[in-house]
Design an enzyme around this catalytic site. Structure first.
Site, short mmCIF file in Angstrom:
data_model
loop_
_atom_site.label_atom_id
_atom_site.label_comp_id
_atom_site.label_asym_id
_atom_site.label_seq_id
_atom_site.Cartn_x
_atom_site.Cartn_y
_atom_site.Cartn_z
N ASN A 1 0.56 7.12 -1.94
CA ASN A 1 1.47 5.98 -1.94
C ASN A 1 1.15 5.09 -3.12
O ASN A 1 0.00 5.04 -3.54
CB ASN A 1 1.28 5.15 -0.66
CG ASN A 1 1.90 5.81 0.54
OD1 ASN A 1 2.68 6.74 0.41
ND2 ASN A 1 1.53 5.34 1.70
N ASP B 1 2.18 8.17 5.83
CA ASP B 1 2.63 8.46 7.19
C ASP B 1 2.51 9.95 7.53
O ASP B 1 2.43 10.31 8.70
CB ASP B 1 4.08 8.00 7.37
CG ASP B 1 4.16 6.48 7.48
OD1 ASP B 1 3.23 5.90 8.07
OD2 ASP B 1 5.12 5.88 6.95
N LYS C 1 -5.99 26.44 -5.71
CA LYS C 1 -4.82 25.91 -6.43
C LYS C 1 -3.63 26.83 -6.21
O LYS C 1 -3.72 28.05 -6.45
CB LYS C 1 -5.16 25.80 -7.92
CG LYS C 1 -4.07 25.16 -8.72
CD LYS C 1 -4.48 25.04 -10.18
CE LYS C 1 -3.27 24.65 -11.00
NZ LYS C 1 -3.48 24.79 -12.42
N PRO D 1 -2.11 9.58 12.04
CA PRO D 1 -2.22 8.55 13.08
C PRO D 1 -1.74 7.20 12.56
O PRO D 1 -1.93 6.90 11.38
CB PRO D 1 -3.72 8.51 13.39
CG PRO D 1 -4.40 9.28 12.34
CD PRO D 1 -3.40 10.15 11.65
N ASP D 2 -1.11 6.43 13.44
CA ASP D 2 -0.73 5.05 13.09
C ASP D 2 -1.93 4.19 13.42
O ASP D 2 -2.16 3.84 14.59
CB ASP D 2 0.50 4.64 13.92
CG ASP D 2 0.91 3.19 13.66
OD1 ASP D 2 0.18 2.49 12.93
OD2 ASP D 2 1.96 2.78 14.19
N ILE D 3 -2.71 3.86 12.40
CA ILE D 3 -4.00 3.19 12.63
C ILE D 3 -3.78 1.82 13.27
O ILE D 3 -4.36 1.49 14.30
CB ILE D 3 -4.79 3.05 11.30
CG1 ILE D 3 -4.93 4.43 10.64
CG2 ILE D 3 -6.16 2.42 11.55
CD1 ILE D 3 -5.48 4.39 9.22
N PHE E 1 0.82 -5.55 7.56
CA PHE E 1 1.58 -5.84 6.34
C PHE E 1 2.83 -4.97 6.34
O PHE E 1 2.83 -3.87 6.88
CB PHE E 1 0.73 -5.52 5.10
CG PHE E 1 -0.04 -6.71 4.59
CD1 PHE E 1 -1.11 -7.22 5.32
CD2 PHE E 1 0.29 -7.33 3.39
CE1 PHE E 1 -1.82 -8.31 4.87
CE2 PHE E 1 -0.42 -8.41 2.93
CZ PHE E 1 -1.47 -8.91 3.66
N LYS F 1 9.32 -4.80 13.10
CA LYS F 1 8.01 -4.13 13.00
C LYS F 1 6.95 -4.88 13.80
O LYS F 1 6.11 -4.30 14.47
CB LYS F 1 7.61 -4.03 11.53
CG LYS F 1 6.39 -3.18 11.30
CD LYS F 1 6.24 -2.80 9.85
CE LYS F 1 7.31 -1.80 9.43
NZ LYS F 1 7.18 -1.39 8.04
N LYS G 1 5.02 -3.00 16.82
CA LYS G 1 3.57 -2.78 16.77
C LYS G 1 2.83 -3.73 17.71
O LYS G 1 1.61 -3.64 17.85
CB LYS G 1 3.05 -2.93 15.34
CG LYS G 1 3.68 -1.94 14.36
CD LYS G 1 2.68 -1.31 13.42
CE LYS G 1 3.39 -0.33 12.49
NZ LYS G 1 2.53 0.59 11.81
O1 C5P Z 1 5.27 1.10 9.71
P1 C5P Z 1 4.66 0.76 8.43
O2 C5P Z 1 3.96 1.88 7.76
O3 C5P Z 1 5.58 0.08 7.45
O4 C5P Z 1 3.58 -0.35 8.81
C1 C5P Z 1 2.85 -0.97 7.86
C2 C5P Z 1 1.59 -1.51 8.46
O5 C5P Z 1 0.97 -0.53 9.29
C3 C5P Z 1 0.56 -1.85 7.41
O6 C5P Z 1 -0.19 -2.92 7.91
C4 C5P Z 1 -0.25 -0.58 7.31
O7 C5P Z 1 -1.56 -0.81 6.82
C5 C5P Z 1 -0.27 -0.10 8.75
N1 C5P Z 1 -0.31 1.38 8.90
C6 C5P Z 1 -1.38 1.97 9.51
N2 C5P Z 1 -1.38 3.33 9.71
C7 C5P Z 1 -0.35 4.10 9.30
C8 C5P Z 1 0.75 3.50 8.69
C9 C5P Z 1 0.75 2.13 8.49
O8 C5P Z 1 -2.34 1.29 9.86
N3 C5P Z 1 -0.39 5.41 9.50
#
Ligand code: C5P
Length: 396
Positions: free
Chosen positions: A210, A279, A289, A305-307, A323, A337, A341
């Site tokens: 990213n 994501d 390679k 994982p969505d941390i 953020f 959002k 969350k």
């Molecule tokens: O849903 P989105 O990716 O836009 O959310 C952004 C927020 O979620 C940011 O604070 C980012 O650091 C956190 N995040 C996370 N793990 C992910 C994706 C986003 O902690 N896999």
């Protein structure tokens, strides 16, 4: 304007044309109520005179180890004992080398070596001197010793060249001192911050990432440390230096970031997710390679994982701050959002194309509504954000 009443600062000047900016800084600080004592090296006196600093600070200026005005002739100790901090501005390459090696052959270097208070340096030198391996080594050593290095900035130089090495402007140094002397709202609190991008390998030489310089997350970590917090920074790949006093854990992939965050989270009071986490990752990353073929190459992506989501879902988790960098319908998406969350505070990037820039503009969304922070350097915004978080913690 910050009130510096009661703050006792030792301003040290070394040999550099930027000494004239130190005179302006002394004026700003005195006007704001600070007690400023100046000490100058012999080379500094070649650029501006002690009389200038004496007139601006209203105090005697010290240049000599054997100055009989100092009680007990212990200038190298006495002159810094009652100070809250020492700022060396300008700090020449030569003076940084002396500090890094503990030399004390003149009044100012001896004062620095014998200090009990924090030391800040504002380097000012020609671009080649700043980039030389010797100066880089010395600056790294000073950072490791807990010295705060302010700047330098990039731009035109008095020597006619251009590049890194300009001393920060008086107002910027003033802001740095204000931050250093600010009340420690987060003393005793532990903050966990993520920053930078993640990198998901496709094979051994290619990957998906990213766009993120890490500057905002590092600024948040620095601002939290300045406010007295114990800060752990879990960082994806960036070219930035860890802020002074911050514990940094380096990771590459989202899963590594997830693992490090989950290990650190039980001890955290606040979790601030600034990282631009990928994501998705490649389902079947190759350990060799991939050779170029004639047809299309298909990559299957699986979710990471969505941390933040996971930490926010913990029964006894820390206060969570997220953020959001949206490209359209910023406010609506940011509100959605925050709800999705289930986090008390969401920070939305107002500025378009903020990647890699040093400034930004933000909106803070919490239970009380929306609060705009106008465009400013990321470190200034980070300090405002940390002050907001400290207020929310105090209200809890
Ligand atoms: O849903 P989105 O990716 O836009 O959310 C952004 C927020 O979620 C940011 O604070 C980012 O650091 C956190 N995040 C996370 N793990 C992910 C994706 C986003 O902690 N896999």
């Amino acid at each position: 304007m910050t009130d510096f009443t009661g703050s006792r600062i030792l301003l040290g000047l070394t040999g550099g044309v930027a000494a004239y900016k130190a005179a302006s800084l002394a004026r700003l600080l005195v006007k704001a109520g600070a007690d400023v004592r100046a000490a100058m090296t012999a080379s500094a006196c070649g650029f501006i005179t002690p009389a200038t600093l004496q007139a601006l600070t209203g105090q005697p200026v010290f240049t000599d180890m054997w100055d009989s005005r100092v009680p007990d002739n212990m200038g190298h100790i006495e002159l810094s004992r009652d100070r809250d901090l020492i700022l060396i501005a300008p700090a020449s390459a030569d003076f940084l080398a002396k500090l890094a090696n503990g030399l004390a052959d003149d009044l100012l270097s001896a004062l620095c070596l014998a200090r009990r208070c924090p030391l800040l340096v504002a380097p000012a030198m020609n671009v080649e001197m700043w980039q030389s391996p010797a100066t880089r080594r010395n600056v790294a050593q000073l950072r490791a010793d807990g010295v705060s290095v302010l700047g330098p900035a990039s731009g035109d130089q008095a020597c006619g060249e251009s590049g890194m090495g300009r001393m920060l402007e008086p107002q910027q140094l003033y802001d740095e001192l204000a931050a250093q002397l600010a009340p420690k709202h987060l003393r005793g609190k532990r903050l966990l911050v993520t920053a930078g991008p993640t990198y998901e390998p496709i094979d051994t030489v290619r990957g998906i990432t990213n766009r993120s310089s890490g500057k905002m997350g590092y600024a948040v970590a620095q601002a939290a440390a300045e406010a007295g917090a114990e800060v752990t920074l879990v960082s994806g790949p960036t070219s930035l230096e860890a802020p002074c006093g911050v514990t940094r854990i380096d990771v590459t992939t989202a899963r590594q970031m997830h693992e490090q965050v989950m290990a650190a989270v039980p001890k955290a009071d606040v979790f601030i997710a600034v990282a631009a986490v990928g994501d998705y990752r490649v389902a079947d990353a190759k350990s060799h390679k991939i050779k170029r073929g004639s047809g299309n190459l298909h990559l299957e992506l699986e979710p990471n994982p969505d941390i933040l989501g996971e930490v926010a879902g913990l029964a006894k988790g820390p206060m969570c701050v997220g953020f959001a960098a949206e490209t359209e319908n910023l406010r609506e998406n940011a509100r959605a959002k925050r709800q999705k969350k289930k986090i008390p505070l969401l920070v939305a990037n107002l500025g378009q194309e903020t990647f890699g820039r040093d400034d930004n503009a933000l909106i803070l969304l919490d239970d009380h509504g929306e609060h705009e922070l106008e465009r400013a350097p990321k470190i200034i915004l980070a300090r405002q954000l940390i002050a907001h978080i400290a207020r929310m913690l105090a209200e809890k």
